[in-house]
Design an enzyme around this catalytic site. Structure first.
Site, PDB file in Angstrom:
ATOM      1  N   CYS A 119       0.833  -1.217   0.000  1.00 26.84           N
ATOM      2  CA  CYS A 119       0.000   0.000   0.000  1.00 26.84           C
ATOM      3  C   CYS A 119       0.864   1.262   0.000  1.00 26.84           C
ATOM      4  O   CYS A 119       1.460   1.605  -1.010  1.00 26.84           O
ATOM      5  CB  CYS A 119      -1.004  -0.035   1.148  1.00 26.84           C
ATOM      6  N   HIS A 224      -3.747  -4.837   0.571  1.00 20.27           N
ATOM      7  CA  HIS A 224      -3.209  -5.253   1.875  1.00 20.27           C
ATOM      8  C   HIS A 224      -3.322  -6.768   2.044  1.00 20.27           C
ATOM      9  O   HIS A 224      -4.354  -7.249   2.509  1.00 20.27           O
ATOM     10  CB  HIS A 224      -3.983  -4.580   3.012  1.00 20.27           C
ATOM     11  N   GLU A 226      -2.151  -8.423   4.341  1.00 15.24           N
ATOM     12  CA  GLU A 226      -2.303  -8.736   5.771  1.00 15.24           C
ATOM     13  C   GLU A 226      -3.746  -8.631   6.242  1.00 15.24           C
ATOM     14  O   GLU A 226      -4.070  -9.103   7.324  1.00 15.24           O
ATOM     15  CB  GLU A 226      -1.391  -7.812   6.605  1.00 15.24           C
TER      16      GLU A 226
END
Ligand code: MN
Length: 255
Positions: A119, A224, A226
C-alpha cells in the site's frame, strides 16, 4: 538453519502532548496483522526503528543484518517528497516517515536484499525510484471508482487486471482478473524509471502492482495482503507472493 530475518518499516506516532498514551512521547508501531502475515511462512519479523546515526549505527548496518524488508502501509506520502506541494493541508502526509523509509529501502537495495512494498510501501517504492503519486484519486483521476471507504475499511474490494508476462501473471497462471481489497486514496501517477506495471484496477486503470526492473528484487502492491482472511475465496491468495519474496531473501543469503 537460522530463520530468515524480515524487517518491517515502522509507523510513527510523533511527539504529541495531547496524546495520553506514553505521555505523548514519540512511538514506533506495527499492526499485528502485518507481523502475522509476514511471519506466516516461518520468517522472523522485526520492527525496524530509524538508524541511530548519533550512536554510530548506520542504515547500512541495519540492512546488512536483515534478509528482506517489507514497507508497511499507513499515513500518506508527503507530496514534497516527490517534488510537489500538497494541494490540501490534509494531504501533507508524513515527510519524516518518507525519509526514514527511503533511506532504509535504498540501503536494502544497495545490499541486494529484497524489498516488498504494501500500500503506502508500494507508493514509497515508486517515489524512491523517481516516480510521483496522485495526492487523491477521486480528485485527480476522472471517473475513478472508490478505493477507500472509511466505514467498510478493509472489506472494500475491486477487480484488478493482471498484466500478461508480469510477476503476478506468473504467480496466478490462467487468471486475467482477480479481486483485491482496497484501502487507499493515493495511487501511483508517473511511474518511476525502471518500474513496470504488474496490475491495474479494471474500471479506472489505477496502478495496483509494480516491479522495479533489474537485478534487484523490489515489488509493490497497492492492496493489503495482511487484511485478507484465510479461506476467503473471493480475494487474491497472497501466499505465493510472500513465498517468492522469502525465496529471494533466502537465495541472496546463501550467495
Ligand atoms: Mn484499489
Amino acid at each position: 538453519m537460522r530463520r530468515l530475518r524480515i524487517g518491517v518499516s515502522a509507523c510513527l506516532f510523533h511527539a504529541d502532548r495531547g496524546r495520553p498514551v506514553f505521555n505523548g512521547k514519540p512511538l514506533y508501531y506495527l499492526e499485528r496483522s502485518m507481523a502475522r502475515w509476514v511471519g506466516s511462512q516461518g520468517a522472523l519479523v522485526y520492527l525496524v526503528p530509524d538508524a541511530a546515526e548519533a550512536d554510530g549505527i548506520t542504515v547500512m548496518d541495519v540492512a546488512e543484518d536483515l534478509d528482506g524488508l517489507v514497507l508497511a502501509g499507513g499515513v500518506d506520502v508527503c507530496p514534497r517528497t516527490y517534488g510537489e506541494e500538497p494541494t490540501r493541508p490534509e494531504w501533507s502526509g508524513d515527510a519524516v516517515r518518507d525519509a526514514y523509509e527511503i533511506a532504509l529501502l535504498r540501503a536494502m537495495v544497495d545490499a541486494d536484499k529484497p524489498v516488498l512494498g504494501i500500500c503506502r510501501g508500494h507508493q514509497v517504492l515508486n517515489v524512491a525510484f523517481g516516480g510521483t503519486l496522485h495526492q487523491d484519486i477521486l480528485e485527480e483521476v476522472p471517473g475513478a471508482r472508490v478505493h477507500r471507504d472509511a466505514v467498510v475499511y478493509d472489506q472494500l474490494s475491486h477487480e484488478i487486471r493482471i498484466e500478461p508476462g508480469s510477476w503476478l501473471a506468473r504467480l496466478h497462471p490462467g487468471r486475467e482478473t482477480i479481486t483485491v481489497n482496497s484501502v487507499h486514496h493515493q495511487a501511483i501517477d508517473r511511474l518511476a524509471e525502471g518500474a513496470v506495471v504488474a496490475a491495474r484496477s479494471t474500471e479506472d486503470l489505477v496502478i495496483e502492482a509494480i516491479e522495479i526492473r533489474g537485478p534487484r528484487w523490489a515489488r509493490g502492491v497497492q492492496w493489503h495482503p495482511e487484511f485478507a482472511y484465510p479461506g476467503d475465496g473471493r480475494l487474491i491468495d497472497d501466499a505465493p507472493m510472500l513465498t517468492e519474496f522469502l525465496q529471494a531473501a533466502e537465495a541472496r543469503r546463501r550467495s
